[in-house]
Write an enzyme that holds these catalytic residues in place. Structure first.
Site, short mmCIF file in Angstrom:
data_model
loop_
_atom_site.label_atom_id
_atom_site.label_comp_id
_atom_site.label_asym_id
_atom_site.label_seq_id
_atom_site.Cartn_x
_atom_site.Cartn_y
_atom_site.Cartn_z
N GLY A 176 0.78 -1.23 0.00
CA GLY A 176 0.00 0.00 0.00
C GLY A 176 0.81 1.28 0.00
N ASP A 216 3.19 4.34 -1.28
CA ASP A 216 3.45 5.07 -2.51
C ASP A 216 4.28 6.30 -2.20
OD1 ASP A 216 1.65 7.33 -1.94
OD2 ASP A 216 0.01 5.96 -2.38
N TYR A 241 -5.40 0.81 5.69
CA TYR A 241 -6.57 1.09 4.87
C TYR A 241 -7.78 1.17 5.80
CZ TYR A 241 -4.26 0.08 0.37
OH TYR A 241 -3.47 0.11 -0.75
N LYS A 258 1.25 -2.62 -12.52
CA LYS A 258 1.57 -1.21 -12.24
C LYS A 258 2.72 -1.09 -11.24
CE LYS A 258 -1.62 1.49 -10.28
NZ LYS A 258 -2.95 2.16 -10.29
N LYS A 268 4.80 1.76 -8.70
CA LYS A 268 4.79 3.07 -8.05
C LYS A 268 6.11 3.79 -8.31
CE LYS A 268 0.75 2.74 -5.97
NZ LYS A 268 -0.35 3.69 -6.17
N ASP A 308 2.70 4.98 -11.67
CA ASP A 308 1.83 5.79 -10.81
C ASP A 308 2.69 6.64 -9.88
OD1 ASP A 308 -0.10 6.88 -9.19
OD2 ASP A 308 -0.89 4.98 -8.46
N GLU A 331 0.23 7.78 -14.15
CA GLU A 331 -0.94 8.07 -13.32
C GLU A 331 -0.63 9.14 -12.27
OE1 GLU A 331 -3.65 5.39 -10.23
OE2 GLU A 331 -2.68 4.47 -11.97
N GLU A 342 -8.18 9.47 -9.26
CA GLU A 342 -8.21 8.90 -7.91
C GLU A 342 -8.54 9.95 -6.86
OE1 GLU A 342 -5.10 6.84 -4.72
OE2 GLU A 342 -4.66 6.78 -6.86
N ASP A 365 -13.54 6.94 -8.97
CA ASP A 365 -13.64 5.92 -7.92
C ASP A 365 -14.93 6.17 -7.14
OD1 ASP A 365 -13.43 4.35 -5.62
OD2 ASP A 365 -11.27 4.66 -5.43
N HIS A 386 -10.09 3.74 -10.37
CA HIS A 386 -9.27 3.45 -9.19
C HIS A 386 -10.16 2.68 -8.23
CE1 HIS A 386 -7.92 4.47 -5.03
NE2 HIS A 386 -6.77 4.15 -5.55
N GLU A 442 -8.35 -2.42 -12.12
CA GLU A 442 -7.32 -2.58 -11.09
C GLU A 442 -7.70 -3.67 -10.09
OE1 GLU A 442 -4.73 0.46 -8.29
OE2 GLU A 442 -6.81 0.99 -8.75
#
Length: 409
Positions: free
Chosen positions: A20, A22, A30, A213, A215, A244, A270, A297, A320, A347, A374
């Protein structure tokens, strides 16, 4: 089926091990702000809004405020003119002041709206995708709020897009047999080591993924370039690779680094810069063409999406439904994107649970290109009916509702 009680839950999940991560988000927590619409039966509607943990409690509190007017409403009556209901919640004067149409209040709206659509589908005992496909163009558009869009998308135009795409549905219905193609967004989280990325790329290919994908957005651009070349070398030239940046770069940096990264032939870049800067995206799109830009996003509402589309500032629309105002606004933006001939590739803050329904509708009913969706697997074990990926494809959901029910702990 009447709404008798509204319950709000703050649910958080720690990921760890770099999952998770980035360029701008170190948090690996999350979170969902969950709206539950209880009824006079055993059926309840579940709606999600996605956050990264801190502040999730604020969204939950906002859900309580905004959902009060739904108490006592019958679901068929509510959804028959949901566009008007949506606007009345959206533009409640004291809460509108806190946006308008963005931030905490918009996230709360997403959870409420998603719960309404989930309850509606469950009340008819069908998956959300089927509920939406079975609606007439007029019925579908009645669930939307096109206010402020009249200069580019009127009610009549929205209905005509749906009506004109009734032709060809039989052919596009094939997706309901094949499932919807997925791409793996978890091969290259920002804090993963090179060895971890190599292992993930090989595993993704073994599982049938043909798109993935990485990052980017490092303080040292050379790290991004090295890692991008690593993924291309490991995945091969036939694999589709997206990059991204999670809004990391200013415009001059984005122009320079994107040109360097273009050497690996990425399918898109992205969120290359600040998500509110429409003109920067417009400039960047011209500077780095033919490399394409994906964005959405962190675009909070239909108006800013309209601006991006009008400006030619996005090549892929990543709306999203757990960040804009739920399923209703997602469908509005999908129709907008169709008007501007821009593909919708969402997203998935919901981990693809709701969006697996929405991309089926977008393809079959609106005529959006069948590209891919995704896939993020990290919360699958918490859902009663997690998205099922087989051979690199999302299986078509069969359970009633929008697939947002979580397991009880």
């Amino acid at each position: 089926m009447y709404i008798t009680k509204i319950e709000v839950t703050d649910k958080r999940f720690n990921l760890g091990n770099g999952a998770g991560s980035d360029a701008v988000n170190d948090s690996t927590q999350y979170a969902y702000a969950i709206c539950e619409l209880h009824t006079d039966s055993s059926v309840k509607g579940i709606g999600l809004a996605f956050t990264l943990g801190a502040g999730n409690d604020l969204v939950c509190k906002a859900i309580q405020y905004l959902s009060e007017t739904l108490q006592g409403r019958e679901i068929e009556e509510l959804m028959s003119d949901f566009g008007s209901v949506y606007r009345s919640i959206l533009d409640s004067p004291t809460y509108r002041w806190l946006g308008p149409h963005k931030g905490v209040m918009q996230l709360a709206l997403a959870a409420i709206v998603n719960a309404c659509f989930d309850l509606w589908a469950k009340s008819r005992q069908v998956p959300l995708w089927k509920l939406l496909l079975d609606l007439s163009p007029k019925e579908l558009v009645a669930t939307l709020d096109l206010n402020y869009l009249e200069d580019v998308l009127t009610i009549e135009e929205a209905e005509n897009i749906l009506r004109n795409n009734l032709t060809g549905r039989t052919l596009r219905n094939r997706v309901l047999q094949t499932g919807y193609k997925a791409y793996d967004t978890s091969v290259g989280w920002f804090n993963y080591s090179d060895e971890k990325i190599k292992e993930n790329v090989a595993r993704a290919i073994d599982r049938g993924f043909t798109a993935m994908k990485l990052k980017v957005g490092s303080n040292d651009p050379l790290r991004d370039i090295r890692r991008a070349k690593l993924v291309r070398a490991e995945a091969g030239d036939r694999t589709t690779i997206m990059l991204d940046a999670n809004q990391k770069w200013n415009l001059p940096q984005a122009i320079s680094i994107c040109k360097e990264l273009s050497t690996i032939n990425p399918y898109w870049i992205e969120e290359p810069t600040h998500p509110d800067d429409v003109l920067a995206h417009q400039t960047l799109a011209k500077e780095i063409a033919p490399l394409k830009i994906a964005a959405g996003e962190h675009i909070p509402n239909k108006i800013i999406f309209k601006n991006f589309l009008e400006a030619g500032a996005m090549d892929f629309c990543q709306v999203d439904c757990v960040r804009v105002g739920g399923v209703s606004e997602f469908l509005t933006i999908s129709l907008l994107a169709k008007k501007f001939n821009v593909p919708v590739v969402p997203h998935v803050g919901d981990m693809g649970q709701i969006h697996q329904h929405l991309v089926l509708f977008n393809h079959v009913a609106i005529g959006h290109e069948n590209l891919f969706l995704e896939h993020i697997p990290h919360l699958a074990k918490y859902f009663k009916n997690p998205a099922n990926i087989s051979g690199g494809y999302y299986a078509v959901p069969a359970e009633a509702g929008n697939s947002s029910d979580l397991v009880t702990s």
